[in-house]
Design a protein around this motif. Structure first.
Motif, PDB file in Angstrom:
ATOM      1  N   TRP A  13      54.394  48.774  35.618  1.00  0.00           N
ATOM      2  CA  TRP A  13      53.025  48.957  36.105  1.00  0.00           C
ATOM      3  C   TRP A  13      52.018  48.829  34.966  1.00  0.00           C
ATOM      4  O   TRP A  13      50.949  48.219  35.132  1.00  0.00           O
ATOM      5  CB  TRP A  13      52.883  50.330  36.755  1.00  0.00           C
ATOM      6  CG  TRP A  13      51.470  50.641  37.147  1.00  0.00           C
ATOM      7  CD1 TRP A  13      50.853  50.327  38.332  1.00  0.00           C
ATOM      8  CD2 TRP A  13      50.474  51.285  36.333  1.00  0.00           C
ATOM      9  NE1 TRP A  13      49.538  50.740  38.313  1.00  0.00           N
ATOM     10  CE2 TRP A  13      49.282  51.332  37.085  1.00  0.00           C
ATOM     11  CE3 TRP A  13      50.480  51.819  35.054  1.00  0.00           C
ATOM     12  CZ2 TRP A  13      48.111  51.893  36.597  1.00  0.00           C
ATOM     13  CZ3 TRP A  13      49.315  52.375  34.556  1.00  0.00           C
ATOM     14  CH2 TRP A  13      48.140  52.415  35.326  1.00  0.00           C
ATOM     15  N   ALA A  14      52.333  49.400  33.794  1.00  0.00           N
ATOM     16  CA  ALA A  14      51.417  49.351  32.656  1.00  0.00           C
ATOM     17  C   ALA A  14      51.182  47.910  32.199  1.00  0.00           C
ATOM     18  O   ALA A  14      50.047  47.518  31.896  1.00  0.00           O
ATOM     19  CB  ALA A  14      51.972  50.189  31.499  1.00  0.00           C
ATOM     20  N   VAL A  15      52.244  47.114  32.156  1.00  0.00           N
ATOM     21  CA  VAL A  15      52.093  45.701  31.781  1.00  0.00           C
ATOM     22  C   VAL A  15      51.256  44.967  32.813  1.00  0.00           C
ATOM     23  O   VAL A  15      50.380  44.163  32.475  1.00  0.00           O
ATOM     24  CB  VAL A  15      53.481  45.037  31.622  1.00  0.00           C
ATOM     25  CG1 VAL A  15      53.327  43.540  31.379  1.00  0.00           C
ATOM     26  CG2 VAL A  15      54.253  45.678  30.475  1.00  0.00           C
ATOM     27  N   MET A  16      51.524  45.249  34.099  1.00  0.00           N
ATOM     28  CA  MET A  16      50.731  44.623  35.159  1.00  0.00           C
ATOM     29  C   MET A  16      49.257  44.995  35.031  1.00  0.00           C
ATOM     30  O   MET A  16      48.373  44.136  35.142  1.00  0.00           O
ATOM     31  CB  MET A  16      51.249  45.062  36.530  1.00  0.00           C
ATOM     32  CG  MET A  16      50.447  44.498  37.696  1.00  0.00           C
ATOM     33  SD  MET A  16      50.628  45.429  39.239  1.00  0.00           S
ATOM     34  CE  MET A  16      49.768  46.946  38.825  1.00  0.00           C
ATOM     35  N   PHE A  17      48.969  46.271  34.774  1.00  0.00           N
ATOM     36  CA  PHE A  17      47.585  46.714  34.649  1.00  0.00           C
ATOM     37  C   PHE A  17      46.912  46.078  33.439  1.00  0.00           C
ATOM     38  O   PHE A  17      45.775  45.622  33.523  1.00  0.00           O
ATOM     39  CB  PHE A  17      47.549  48.244  34.530  1.00  0.00           C
ATOM     40  CG  PHE A  17      46.163  48.813  34.569  1.00  0.00           C
ATOM     41  CD1 PHE A  17      45.584  49.171  35.777  1.00  0.00           C
ATOM     42  CD2 PHE A  17      45.425  48.997  33.401  1.00  0.00           C
ATOM     43  CE1 PHE A  17      44.289  49.689  35.820  1.00  0.00           C
ATOM     44  CE2 PHE A  17      44.145  49.516  33.433  1.00  0.00           C
ATOM     45  CZ  PHE A  17      43.578  49.865  34.651  1.00  0.00           C
ATOM     46  N   GLY A  18      47.621  46.048  32.307  1.00  0.00           N
ATOM     47  CA  GLY A  18      47.028  45.505  31.091  1.00  0.00           C
ATOM     48  C   GLY A  18      46.797  44.015  31.143  1.00  0.00           C
ATOM     49  O   GLY A  18      45.771  43.514  30.663  1.00  0.00           O
ATOM     50  N   ALA A  19      47.748  43.272  31.720  1.00  0.00           N
ATOM     51  CA  ALA A  19      47.627  41.813  31.781  1.00  0.00           C
ATOM     52  C   ALA A  19      46.944  41.335  33.052  1.00  0.00           C
ATOM     53  O   ALA A  19      46.542  40.161  33.134  1.00  0.00           O
ATOM     54  CB  ALA A  19      49.014  41.173  31.681  1.00  0.00           C
ATOM     55  N   GLY A  20      46.810  42.234  34.038  1.00  0.00           N
ATOM     56  CA  GLY A  20      46.209  41.848  35.308  1.00  0.00           C
ATOM     57  C   GLY A  20      44.868  42.494  35.554  1.00  0.00           C
ATOM     58  O   GLY A  20      43.817  41.886  35.316  1.00  0.00           O
ATOM     59  N   GLU A  21      44.884  43.746  35.996  1.00  0.00           N
ATOM     60  CA  GLU A  21      43.640  44.409  36.391  1.00  0.00           C
ATOM     61  C   GLU A  21      42.635  44.504  35.254  1.00  0.00           C
ATOM     62  O   GLU A  21      41.429  44.343  35.476  1.00  0.00           O
ATOM     63  CB  GLU A  21      43.967  45.810  36.926  1.00  0.00           C
ATOM     64  CG  GLU A  21      42.759  46.532  37.522  1.00  0.00           C
ATOM     65  CD  GLU A  21      43.135  47.816  38.228  1.00  0.00           C
ATOM     66  OE1 GLU A  21      42.265  48.695  38.376  1.00  0.00           O
ATOM     67  OE2 GLU A  21      44.300  47.949  38.644  1.00  0.00           O
ATOM     68  N   SER A  22      43.096  44.746  34.023  1.00  0.00           N
ATOM     69  CA  SER A  22      42.174  44.854  32.891  1.00  0.00           C
ATOM     70  C   SER A  22      41.516  43.521  32.550  1.00  0.00           C
ATOM     71  O   SER A  22      40.483  43.485  31.879  1.00  0.00           O
ATOM     72  CB  SER A  22      42.911  45.383  31.652  1.00  0.00           C
ATOM     73  OG  SER A  22      43.348  46.700  31.858  1.00  0.00           O
ATOM     74  N   VAL A  23      42.116  42.432  33.008  1.00  0.00           N
ATOM     75  CA  VAL A  23      41.621  41.091  32.678  1.00  0.00           C
ATOM     76  C   VAL A  23      40.698  40.546  33.765  1.00  0.00           C
ATOM     77  O   VAL A  23      39.998  39.559  33.558  1.00  0.00           O
ATOM     78  CB  VAL A  23      42.819  40.138  32.441  1.00  0.00           C
ATOM     79  CG1 VAL A  23      42.374  38.727  32.097  1.00  0.00           C
ATOM     80  CG2 VAL A  23      43.692  40.667  31.307  1.00  0.00           C
ATOM     81  N   PHE A  24      40.668  41.199  34.942  1.00  0.00           N
ATOM     82  CA  PHE A  24      39.871  40.691  36.051  1.00  0.00           C
ATOM     83  C   PHE A  24      38.402  40.477  35.661  1.00  0.00           C
ATOM     84  O   PHE A  24      37.809  39.439  35.950  1.00  0.00           O
ATOM     85  CB  PHE A  24      39.944  41.650  37.243  1.00  0.00           C
ATOM     86  CG  PHE A  24      41.266  41.639  37.963  1.00  0.00           C
ATOM     87  CD1 PHE A  24      42.157  40.590  37.809  1.00  0.00           C
ATOM     88  CD2 PHE A  24      41.626  42.688  38.806  1.00  0.00           C
ATOM     89  CE1 PHE A  24      43.378  40.576  38.464  1.00  0.00           C
ATOM     90  CE2 PHE A  24      42.838  42.686  39.472  1.00  0.00           C
ATOM     91  CZ  PHE A  24      43.713  41.636  39.294  1.00  0.00           C
ATOM     92  N   ALA A  25      37.809  41.488  35.026  1.00  0.00           N
ATOM     93  CA  ALA A  25      36.392  41.394  34.676  1.00  0.00           C
ATOM     94  C   ALA A  25      36.151  40.295  33.655  1.00  0.00           C
ATOM     95  O   ALA A  25      35.142  39.568  33.722  1.00  0.00           O
ATOM     96  CB  ALA A  25      35.893  42.734  34.142  1.00  0.00           C
ATOM     97  N   LEU A  26      37.060  40.142  32.695  1.00  0.00           N
ATOM     98  CA  LEU A  26      36.918  39.086  31.680  1.00  0.00           C
ATOM     99  C   LEU A  26      37.010  37.707  32.322  1.00  0.00           C
ATOM    100  O   LEU A  26      36.271  36.791  31.954  1.00  0.00           O
ATOM    101  CB  LEU A  26      38.008  39.237  30.618  1.00  0.00           C
ATOM    102  CG  LEU A  26      37.889  40.446  29.699  1.00  0.00           C
ATOM    103  CD1 LEU A  26      39.101  40.521  28.773  1.00  0.00           C
ATOM    104  CD2 LEU A  26      36.609  40.387  28.887  1.00  0.00           C
ATOM    105  N   PHE A  27      37.905  37.567  33.291  1.00  0.00           N
ATOM    106  CA  PHE A  27      38.013  36.277  33.970  1.00  0.00           C
ATOM    107  C   PHE A  27      36.759  35.994  34.793  1.00  0.00           C
ATOM    108  O   PHE A  27      36.278  34.851  34.837  1.00  0.00           O
ATOM    109  CB  PHE A  27      39.245  36.241  34.870  1.00  0.00           C
ATOM    110  CG  PHE A  27      39.382  34.957  35.629  1.00  0.00           C
ATOM    111  CD1 PHE A  27      39.719  33.784  34.974  1.00  0.00           C
ATOM    112  CD2 PHE A  27      39.135  34.911  36.987  1.00  0.00           C
ATOM    113  CE1 PHE A  27      39.816  32.580  35.665  1.00  0.00           C
ATOM    114  CE2 PHE A  27      39.231  33.726  37.692  1.00  0.00           C
ATOM    115  CZ  PHE A  27      39.577  32.556  37.030  1.00  0.00           C
ATOM    116  N   ALA A  28      36.224  37.023  35.454  1.00  0.00           N
ATOM    117  CA  ALA A  28      34.984  36.844  36.210  1.00  0.00           C
ATOM    118  C   ALA A  28      33.858  36.366  35.294  1.00  0.00           C
ATOM    119  O   ALA A  28      33.053  35.512  35.678  1.00  0.00           O
ATOM    120  CB  ALA A  28      34.596  38.150  36.901  1.00  0.00           C
ATOM    121  N   ALA A  29      33.808  36.908  34.079  1.00  0.00           N
ATOM    122  CA  ALA A  29      32.786  36.470  33.126  1.00  0.00           C
ATOM    123  C   ALA A  29      33.042  35.045  32.663  1.00  0.00           C
ATOM    124  O   ALA A  29      32.093  34.277  32.420  1.00  0.00           O
ATOM    125  CB  ALA A  29      32.753  37.415  31.928  1.00  0.00           C
TER     126      ALA A  29
END
Length: 313
Positions: free
Chosen positions: A6-22
């Motif tokens: 879950w931690a890897v998923m959160f770090g590589a996924g959810e934490s990156v969502f905003a950066l990808f949107a930008a």
């Protein structure tokens, strides 16, 4: 190990969502909708998930079902960075992120109840302390790797930088999906337990509200609710402010996030000892006062190194 997945998923996924949107030049209001809607709908979906658990009465099956559905959300995200920026990209991204949050919130009540039964009461505090520490350390490592990858992508020429950034985002989403898949198989190996329903856990919303004068727990719920409401109002706009207004690179934002996570890892032991000595109420009081200062400190300067210190607070 399901927690590490879950931690890897959160770090590589959810934490990156905003950066990808930008990276696809999403407007400011898009960040509010993208992250505000899940924050608003999340608690409602958790209530729905808890009610579904009361009807289905199977912890393991519900958790596995929603985790499997969450894995599927990363499939369109892997290809999305290579699509042209436009309305179609915004729609696909929004739907994928919304489904990601929906499936996660549906699974949370069942997972919490399942783990609560599997872990004996006398070991529960120690288990969750170790669980939090290990997942945070894993999350920090993933964030640092993402930071290095984004820094590497930004070193290329203007003509090729966009392609390399798309590659980094695509690989990050692929890693997040694979990590969640590993977490799924680890959960599948865990033993199931009979459903337990506590009669005193069933009450209506208005019955809960009427206990506000006599119940410290109800007051605590209101406190946490109002606190998170304030956080969710501003959190979606930190990324566009840092990238659009302060013109930080993506890797610099990851450094700021990692600094806050590093401070959390180091401060857990201190606040744990403080709470044991002075009580939970004083701990909540002082930490809340400190946290409310951070948005104001962000207004004082846009210097990158200054904000690292602010986030470490």
């Amino acid at each position: 190990t399901s927690g590490l997945g879950w931690a890897v998923m959160f770090g590589a996924g959810e934490s990156v969502f905003a950066l990808f949107a930008a990276s696809i030049q999403a407007p400011d209001y898009f960040f509010g909708l993208l992250f505000g809607v899940p924050c608003l709908a999340g608690p409602l979906l958790q209530v729905w998930g808890a009610n579904t658990l009361d009807r289905v009465r199977q912890y393991r099956s519900l958790v596995l079902y929603w985790v499997a559905a969450q894995i599927l959300c990363f499939i369109p995200l892997v290809a999305l960075p290579f699509l042209e920026t436009g309305l179609l990209a915004y729609v696909i991204f929004s739907v994928a992120v919304l489904c990601y949050h929906m499936t996660g919130n549906f699974a949370l009540p069942s997972w919490t109840a399942w783990i609560g039964i599997l872990v004996p009461t006398e070991r529960r505090a120690n288990y969750f302390a170790r669980f939090t520490r290990n997942t945070n350390i894993c999350l920090l490592i993933v964030k640092l790797l993402i930071c290095v990858a984004l820094f590497w992508a930004n070193q290329h020429s203007v003509e090729t930088c966009g392609w390399y950034l798309a590659l980094v985002f695509s690989l990050a989403f692929a890693v997040a999906g694979i990590a969640r898949y590993c977490s799924f198989w680890d959960l599948k190996r865990m033993s199931d337990v009979p459903y337990e329903h506590a009669p005193d856990a069933s009450f209506t919303f208005w019955q809960f509200i009427r206990r506000i004068r006599e119940s410290n727990f109800v007051r605590y719920v209101f406190y946490i609710g109002l606190f998170h409401f304030g956080i969710f109002l501003v959190v979606p706009f930190f990324v566009p402010y840092a990238l659009y207004q302060l013109h930080f690179a993506q890797w610099q934002w990851v450094v700021l996030e990692s600094t806050a996570l590093l401070a959390l890892i180091f401060s857990v032991l201190y606040w744990g000892r403080f709470s044991a000595r002075f009580g939970n109420k004083k701990t909540l009081k002082y930490t809340t006062c400190i946290l409310t200062l951070i948005p104001f400190l962000w207004l004082c300067s846009g210097n990158f190194y200054y904000l690292i210190i602010v986030n470490y607070i």
